[in-house]
Design a protein around this motif. Structure first.
Motif, PDB file in Angstrom:
ATOM      1  N   GLY A 100       0.820  -1.273  -0.135  1.00  0.00           N
ATOM      2  CA  GLY A 100      -0.059   0.106   0.093  1.00  0.00           C
ATOM      3  C   GLY A 100       0.882   1.251   0.100  1.00  0.00           C
ATOM      4  O   GLY A 100       0.439   2.327  -0.717  1.00  0.00           O
ATOM      5  N   GLU A 101       1.714   1.224   0.786  1.00  0.00           N
ATOM      6  CA  GLU A 101       2.664   2.542   0.803  1.00  0.00           C
ATOM      7  C   GLU A 101       3.298   2.625  -0.632  1.00  0.00           C
ATOM      8  O   GLU A 101       3.705   3.748  -1.060  1.00  0.00           O
ATOM      9  N   GLY A 102       3.853   1.738  -1.244  1.00  0.00           N
ATOM     10  CA  GLY A 102       4.470   1.990  -2.377  1.00  0.00           C
ATOM     11  C   GLY A 102       3.613   2.582  -3.653  1.00  0.00           C
ATOM     12  O   GLY A 102       3.826   3.641  -4.381  1.00  0.00           O
ATOM     13  N   PHE A 103       2.239   1.794  -3.487  1.00  0.00           N
ATOM     14  CA  PHE A 103       1.318   2.492  -4.487  1.00  0.00           C
ATOM     15  C   PHE A 103       1.064   3.948  -3.999  1.00  0.00           C
ATOM     16  O   PHE A 103       0.810   4.939  -5.062  1.00  0.00           O
ATOM     17  N   ALA A 104       0.693   4.149  -2.708  1.00  0.00           N
ATOM     18  CA  ALA A 104       0.517   5.526  -2.356  1.00  0.00           C
ATOM     19  C   ALA A 104       1.277   6.589  -2.513  1.00  0.00           C
ATOM     20  O   ALA A 104       1.241   7.826  -3.035  1.00  0.00           O
TER      21      ALA A 104
END
Length: 194
Positions: A100-104
């Motif tokens: 999630g952090e990478g996409f965000a």
């Protein structure tokens, strides 16, 4: 950076925790929340997932859920929030949150949007306040109970400018956690995990 069109904003939120991929858009103008989530598949009789398996499933599920979310809540967002770690403390890390952090981070950078990073625990606390209509508590001290698969704790929570909440453990179970007991009984009863 210039903020778009209005003071009340639309926020995209993402959480890729140990057993669920979750995405949501909160529209502050309408006061609406549209969310999509998917439990990660756990093999029958298993008591959990390896982090590498959780990362694989999040990587697979996240784009599908975002497509569904965009179809139900079209239009731009003004900011992105993501759970990037289990807790707001030194060394708090689980690989599943990197999905999630990478996409965000990528989405926010490409669209020149503010990115807000939170802990999964702070997300649980804020979700509880939102669900019971008590967001006013985010501005003062209170006690919270965090009961999940790996945690059974009483928490002293106070406002914090950097992390939203300052969370201090007031009490905790020393051995089997409540969620672990429920999970183990569920497996004995041949119920799906979690």
């Amino acid at each position: 950076m210039t903020m778009k069109r209005r003071g009340i904003m639309r926020y995209l939120g993402l959480d890729t925790s140990n057993y669920t991929t979750s995405v949501a858009i909160y529209d502050g103008e309408r006061g609406t929340l549209v969310q999509k989530k998917q439990l990660l598949p756990v093999p029958e009789k298993a008591l959990g997932l390896r982090q590498s398996d959780a990362v694989f499933f999040h990587t697979r599920e996240l784009p599908l859920l975002l497509e569904q979310l965009a179809a139900e809540s079209p239009g731009p967002v003004d900011a992105v929030g993501v759970s990037a770690r289990p807790r707001d403390m030194e060394g708090s890390y689980m690989p599943c949150f990197l999905c999630g952090e990478g996409f965000a981070r990528g989405y926010a950078a490409l669209n020149r949007l503010p990115l807000y990073s939170f802990s999964h625990q702070a997300g649980h606390i804020m979700a509880a306040l939102y669900s019971c209509g008590r967001l006013d508590l985010a501005e003062r001290e209170f006690l919270a109970f965090h009961v999940s698969g790996g945690t059974t704790e009483a928490l002293h929570v106070s406002p914090d400018k950097e992390y939203v909440f300052r969370v201090e453990q007031a009490a905790a179970s020393l051995d089997l956690k409540a969620g672990q007991a429920i999970d183990r009984v569920g497996v004995l009863l041949s119920l799906p995990f979690p």
